[in-house]
Design a protein around this motif. Structure first.
Motif, short mmCIF file in Angstrom:
data_model
loop_
_atom_site.label_atom_id
_atom_site.label_comp_id
_atom_site.label_asym_id
_atom_site.label_seq_id
_atom_site.Cartn_x
_atom_site.Cartn_y
_atom_site.Cartn_z
N THR A 134 -13.17 4.36 1.35
CA THR A 134 -13.87 5.45 2.02
C THR A 134 -12.94 6.66 2.09
O THR A 134 -11.77 6.51 2.40
N ASP A 135 -13.48 7.83 1.79
CA ASP A 135 -12.70 9.06 1.94
C ASP A 135 -13.30 9.90 3.05
O ASP A 135 -14.28 9.52 3.69
N ASN A 136 -12.66 11.01 3.32
CA ASN A 136 -13.08 11.95 4.36
C ASN A 136 -13.14 11.32 5.76
O ASN A 136 -13.94 11.71 6.59
N ARG A 137 -12.25 10.36 6.01
CA ARG A 137 -12.12 9.81 7.37
C ARG A 137 -11.38 10.86 8.19
O ARG A 137 -10.52 11.56 7.69
N ILE A 138 -11.71 10.95 9.46
CA ILE A 138 -11.11 11.98 10.32
C ILE A 138 -10.39 11.33 11.49
O ILE A 138 -10.93 10.44 12.14
N THR A 139 -9.17 11.79 11.73
CA THR A 139 -8.39 11.35 12.88
C THR A 139 -7.76 12.57 13.53
O THR A 139 -7.19 13.41 12.85
N ASP A 140 -7.88 12.66 14.85
CA ASP A 140 -7.20 13.70 15.62
C ASP A 140 -6.14 13.04 16.48
O ASP A 140 -6.44 12.10 17.22
N LEU A 141 -4.92 13.53 16.38
CA LEU A 141 -3.81 13.02 17.19
C LEU A 141 -3.30 14.15 18.07
O LEU A 141 -3.07 15.27 17.59
N HIS A 142 -3.13 13.87 19.34
CA HIS A 142 -2.76 14.89 20.32
C HIS A 142 -1.29 14.74 20.70
O HIS A 142 -0.78 13.64 20.87
N PHE A 143 -0.63 15.88 20.86
CA PHE A 143 0.79 15.93 21.18
C PHE A 143 1.04 16.92 22.31
O PHE A 143 0.30 17.89 22.47
N THR A 144 2.10 16.67 23.07
CA THR A 144 2.55 17.56 24.13
C THR A 144 4.00 17.93 23.87
O THR A 144 4.80 17.08 23.48
N ARG A 145 4.32 19.19 24.10
CA ARG A 145 5.70 19.65 23.94
C ARG A 145 6.50 19.28 25.18
O ARG A 145 6.05 19.45 26.30
N THR A 146 7.67 18.73 24.96
CA THR A 146 8.58 18.42 26.06
C THR A 146 9.87 19.20 25.83
O THR A 146 10.22 19.50 24.69
N THR A 147 10.55 19.51 26.89
CA THR A 147 11.84 20.18 26.78
C THR A 147 12.90 19.24 27.29
O THR A 147 12.81 18.72 28.40
N SER A 148 13.89 19.01 26.46
CA SER A 148 14.97 18.10 26.81
C SER A 148 16.11 18.87 27.46
O SER A 148 16.59 19.85 26.91
N THR A 149 16.53 18.42 28.63
CA THR A 149 17.66 19.06 29.29
C THR A 149 18.97 18.54 28.72
O THR A 149 19.99 19.19 28.83
N THR A 150 18.93 17.37 28.07
CA THR A 150 20.16 16.82 27.50
C THR A 150 20.45 17.38 26.12
O THR A 150 21.55 17.26 25.62
N LYS A 151 19.47 18.01 25.48
CA LYS A 151 19.68 18.56 24.14
C LYS A 151 19.76 20.08 24.18
O LYS A 151 19.34 20.76 23.26
N GLY A 152 20.25 20.61 25.27
CA GLY A 152 20.39 22.05 25.37
C GLY A 152 19.07 22.79 25.46
O GLY A 152 18.96 23.93 25.03
N GLY A 153 18.06 22.12 26.00
CA GLY A 153 16.77 22.78 26.17
C GLY A 153 15.91 22.78 24.93
O GLY A 153 14.93 23.50 24.88
N SER A 154 16.26 22.02 23.91
CA SER A 154 15.42 21.99 22.71
C SER A 154 14.10 21.30 23.01
O SER A 154 14.01 20.46 23.90
N SER A 155 13.07 21.67 22.27
CA SER A 155 11.77 21.08 22.53
C SER A 155 11.43 20.07 21.44
O SER A 155 11.94 20.11 20.34
N ALA A 156 10.55 19.18 21.80
CA ALA A 156 10.07 18.18 20.86
C ALA A 156 8.61 17.90 21.19
O ALA A 156 8.17 18.11 22.33
N TRP A 157 7.87 17.44 20.22
CA TRP A 157 6.47 17.08 20.42
C TRP A 157 6.36 15.57 20.50
O TRP A 157 6.92 14.87 19.67
N ILE A 158 5.64 15.10 21.51
CA ILE A 158 5.44 13.66 21.65
C ILE A 158 3.94 13.36 21.67
O ILE A 158 3.14 14.13 22.20
N TRP A 159 3.59 12.23 21.10
CA TRP A 159 2.19 11.82 21.03
C TRP A 159 1.66 11.55 22.43
O TRP A 159 2.34 11.02 23.28
N GLN A 160 0.39 11.92 22.65
CA GLN A 160 -0.27 11.70 23.92
C GLN A 160 -1.60 11.00 23.68
O GLN A 160 -2.36 11.41 22.80
#
Length: 138
Positions: free
Chosen positions: A109-135
């Motif tokens: 089957t083709d044209n299957r659809i998936t939506d994955l949601h992410f939230t940005r987090t800010t790490s205080t241990t990495k000098g304030g760098s941000s990362a996206w994590i799955w939600q």
């Protein structure tokens, strides 16, 4: 909007699907976030469908999920198109994926659809760098 290819078109139709997604939802993330989210979304979908890389997503796959056989063989799975867009705020995003695969029973089957949601987090241990994590979608 560009016409979508017919079902079963194969790899030849993937570019048209990508263009249709990009036309329907104009880009609204910076290049770095877009690239990071697309990489994460593709990896998570591949892990879910094929089992490859599930250990990288412990919040998504519980220990018991690791033993469940994947529904799709890695050689019979492909992502046809993908976009990442904001999801209501600058710190939330959704990766919209269109994909194709043949299951263990041989049904393709083709044209299957998936939506994955992410939230940005800010790490205080990495000098304030941000990362996206799955939600999980609530």
């Amino acid at each position: 909007m560009a016409a979508l290819p017919p079902h079963g078109e194969g790899v030849a139709g993937d570019r048209a699907i990508q263009q249709a997604l990009e036309t329907a939802w104009p880009a609204d993330l910076d290049t770095r976030d877009d690239r990071e989210l697309l990489t994460a979304g593709r990896q998570l979908l591949r892990a879910d469908a094929t089992g490859i890389g599930r250990t990288q997503w412990p919040a998504y796959f519980r220990d018991t999920d690791q033993a469940i056989a994947p529904a799709f063989a890695s050689t019979r799975f492909r992502i046809q198109a993908a976009i990442a867009r904001r999801d209501g705020s600058p710190d939330r995003a959704v990766v919209h994926l269109v994909w194709a695969g043949c299951d263990r029973g041989g049904t393709c089957t083709d044209n299957r659809i998936t939506d994955l949601h992410f939230t940005r987090t800010t790490s205080t241990t990495k000098g304030g760098s941000s990362a996206w994590i799955w939600q999980p979608r609530t």
